[in-house]
Design a protein around this motif. Sequence first.
Motif, mmCIF file in Angstrom:
data_model
loop_
_atom_site.group_PDB
_atom_site.id
_atom_site.type_symbol
_atom_site.label_atom_id
_atom_site.label_comp_id
_atom_site.label_asym_id
_atom_site.label_seq_id
_atom_site.Cartn_x
_atom_site.Cartn_y
_atom_site.Cartn_z
ATOM 1 N N GLU A 168 11.770 -0.771 3.600
ATOM 2 C CA GLU A 168 12.403 0.442 3.077
ATOM 3 C C GLU A 168 12.014 0.672 1.620
ATOM 4 O O GLU A 168 11.670 1.786 1.233
ATOM 5 C CB GLU A 168 13.925 0.358 3.213
ATOM 6 C CG GLU A 168 14.404 0.529 4.636
ATOM 7 C CD GLU A 168 15.923 0.483 4.755
ATOM 8 O OE1 GLU A 168 16.616 0.262 3.736
ATOM 9 O OE2 GLU A 168 16.405 0.655 5.877
ATOM 10 N N GLU A 169 12.069 -0.399 0.816
ATOM 11 C CA GLU A 169 11.676 -0.272 -0.581
ATOM 12 C C GLU A 169 10.189 0.068 -0.689
ATOM 13 O O GLU A 169 9.791 0.858 -1.546
ATOM 14 C CB GLU A 169 11.964 -1.568 -1.343
ATOM 15 C CG GLU A 169 13.425 -1.830 -1.578
ATOM 16 C CD GLU A 169 13.673 -3.102 -2.372
ATOM 17 O OE1 GLU A 169 12.708 -3.742 -2.842
ATOM 18 O OE2 GLU A 169 14.856 -3.456 -2.532
ATOM 19 N N LEU A 177 8.321 1.777 1.395
ATOM 20 C CA LEU A 177 8.124 3.185 1.720
ATOM 21 C C LEU A 177 8.555 4.071 0.551
ATOM 22 O O LEU A 177 7.861 5.032 0.200
ATOM 23 C CB LEU A 177 8.912 3.530 2.991
ATOM 24 C CG LEU A 177 8.531 4.787 3.714
ATOM 25 C CD1 LEU A 177 7.058 4.795 4.105
ATOM 26 C CD2 LEU A 177 9.401 4.961 4.951
ATOM 27 N N GLU A 178 9.663 3.712 -0.074
ATOM 28 C CA GLU A 178 10.177 4.489 -1.199
ATOM 29 C C GLU A 178 9.207 4.486 -2.379
ATOM 30 O O GLU A 178 8.871 5.544 -2.923
ATOM 31 C CB GLU A 178 11.529 3.904 -1.625
ATOM 32 C CG GLU A 178 12.245 4.691 -2.686
ATOM 33 C CD GLU A 178 13.594 4.066 -3.018
ATOM 34 O OE1 GLU A 178 13.837 3.827 -4.212
ATOM 35 O OE2 GLU A 178 14.376 3.821 -2.082
ATOM 36 N N VAL A 179 8.724 3.297 -2.781
ATOM 37 C CA VAL A 179 7.821 3.256 -3.945
ATOM 38 C C VAL A 179 6.442 3.816 -3.603
ATOM 39 O O VAL A 179 5.780 4.391 -4.465
ATOM 40 C CB VAL A 179 7.705 1.842 -4.576
ATOM 41 C CG1 VAL A 179 9.048 1.367 -5.084
ATOM 42 C CG2 VAL A 179 7.091 0.843 -3.645
ATOM 43 N N LYS A 234 5.843 6.393 -1.528
ATOM 44 C CA LYS A 234 5.970 7.847 -1.622
ATOM 45 C C LYS A 234 6.064 8.295 -3.078
ATOM 46 O O LYS A 234 5.434 9.278 -3.476
ATOM 47 C CB LYS A 234 7.199 8.325 -0.847
ATOM 48 C CG LYS A 234 7.055 8.238 0.646
ATOM 49 C CD LYS A 234 8.334 8.704 1.328
ATOM 50 C CE LYS A 234 8.256 8.648 2.820
ATOM 51 N NZ LYS A 234 9.525 9.088 3.451
ATOM 52 N N SER A 235 6.840 7.573 -3.878
ATOM 53 C CA SER A 235 6.995 7.920 -5.297
ATOM 54 C C SER A 235 5.661 7.853 -6.026
ATOM 55 O O SER A 235 5.357 8.710 -6.858
ATOM 56 C CB SER A 235 7.988 6.979 -5.978
ATOM 57 O OG SER A 235 9.273 7.201 -5.496
ATOM 58 N N SER A 236 4.865 6.832 -5.705
ATOM 59 C CA SER A 236 3.575 6.690 -6.397
ATOM 60 C C SER A 236 2.660 7.869 -6.094
ATOM 61 O O SER A 236 1.920 8.318 -6.973
ATOM 62 C CB SER A 236 2.895 5.371 -6.014
ATOM 63 O OG SER A 236 2.366 5.414 -4.710
ATOM 64 N N LYS A 238 3.702 10.957 -5.210
ATOM 65 C CA LYS A 238 4.278 12.138 -5.858
ATOM 66 C C LYS A 238 3.963 12.164 -7.351
ATOM 67 O O LYS A 238 3.759 13.222 -7.931
ATOM 68 C CB LYS A 238 5.789 12.184 -5.628
ATOM 69 C CG LYS A 238 6.166 12.508 -4.205
ATOM 70 C CD LYS A 238 7.662 12.443 -3.990
ATOM 71 C CE LYS A 238 7.997 12.665 -2.522
ATOM 72 N NZ LYS A 238 9.416 12.451 -2.243
ATOM 73 N N GLU A 289 15.992 -5.303 6.835
ATOM 74 C CA GLU A 289 16.073 -3.854 6.632
ATOM 75 C C GLU A 289 15.031 -3.115 7.469
ATOM 76 O O GLU A 289 15.368 -2.422 8.390
ATOM 77 C CB GLU A 289 15.935 -3.458 5.155
ATOM 78 C CG GLU A 289 16.804 -4.202 4.175
ATOM 79 C CD GLU A 289 18.282 -4.053 4.435
ATOM 80 O OE1 GLU A 289 18.714 -2.958 4.839
ATOM 81 O OE2 GLU A 289 19.011 -5.038 4.247
ATOM 82 N N GLN A 332 5.429 4.022 9.372
ATOM 83 C CA GLN A 332 5.968 5.127 8.568
ATOM 84 C C GLN A 332 5.037 5.516 7.422
ATOM 85 O O GLN A 332 4.936 6.700 7.086
ATOM 86 C CB GLN A 332 7.359 4.772 8.062
ATOM 87 C CG GLN A 332 8.373 4.774 9.189
ATOM 88 C CD GLN A 332 9.799 4.827 8.697
ATOM 89 O OE1 GLN A 332 10.099 5.370 7.633
ATOM 90 N NE2 GLN A 332 10.702 4.261 9.483
ATOM 91 N N TRP A 344 3.552 9.251 7.187
ATOM 92 C CA TRP A 344 3.760 10.042 5.988
ATOM 93 C C TRP A 344 2.430 10.510 5.419
ATOM 94 O O TRP A 344 2.295 11.661 4.993
ATOM 95 C CB TRP A 344 4.551 9.237 4.949
ATOM 96 C CG TRP A 344 5.209 10.127 3.946
ATOM 97 C CD1 TRP A 344 6.379 10.810 4.103
ATOM 98 C CD2 TRP A 344 4.727 10.455 2.648
ATOM 99 N NE1 TRP A 344 6.653 11.546 2.965
ATOM 100 C CE2 TRP A 344 5.655 11.341 2.059
ATOM 101 C CE3 TRP A 344 3.605 10.088 1.919
ATOM 102 C CZ2 TRP A 344 5.495 11.860 0.784
ATOM 103 C CZ3 TRP A 344 3.448 10.605 0.648
ATOM 104 C CH2 TRP A 344 4.382 11.486 0.095
#
Length: 131
Positions: free
Chosen positions: A33-34, A36-38, A40-42, A44, A60, A69, A73
Amino acid sequence: MKILVVDDTLLARQLMSHALRPYGDVDVVVNGEEALEVFKSSLKEKTPYSVIFLDIMMPEMDGHEALRQIRQWEDSQGIKEPVPVVMTTALGDKENILSSFKEGCEHYLVKPIELAKLFNIMTELGFSKSS
């Protein structure tokens, strides 16, 4: 160059970070989960990762789901050159290896990590150590 290490084991994160530091900046997270979050942020922020090292067995969200994922994405964003993903896991069975490649990983590294194999993978991916 930015590198993402995803592993729930502290020792594995420390080993990978230390070994990969000569190649560039290393970020570490503890689950899919973390990751995927970082990831996507990188994108963006227009500071994408050059390579991701992804463990399979994590709480998780496991590495298989994280990889699926990440690829979904990338497809949804029209990304033509997906980030190289190296699965790093204690699972050396044929089922996990084949599943990982079907899901879109570029390399598969069985733990315990042999540094020579890690460095060979970096070379195959076209990365060299910074001076």
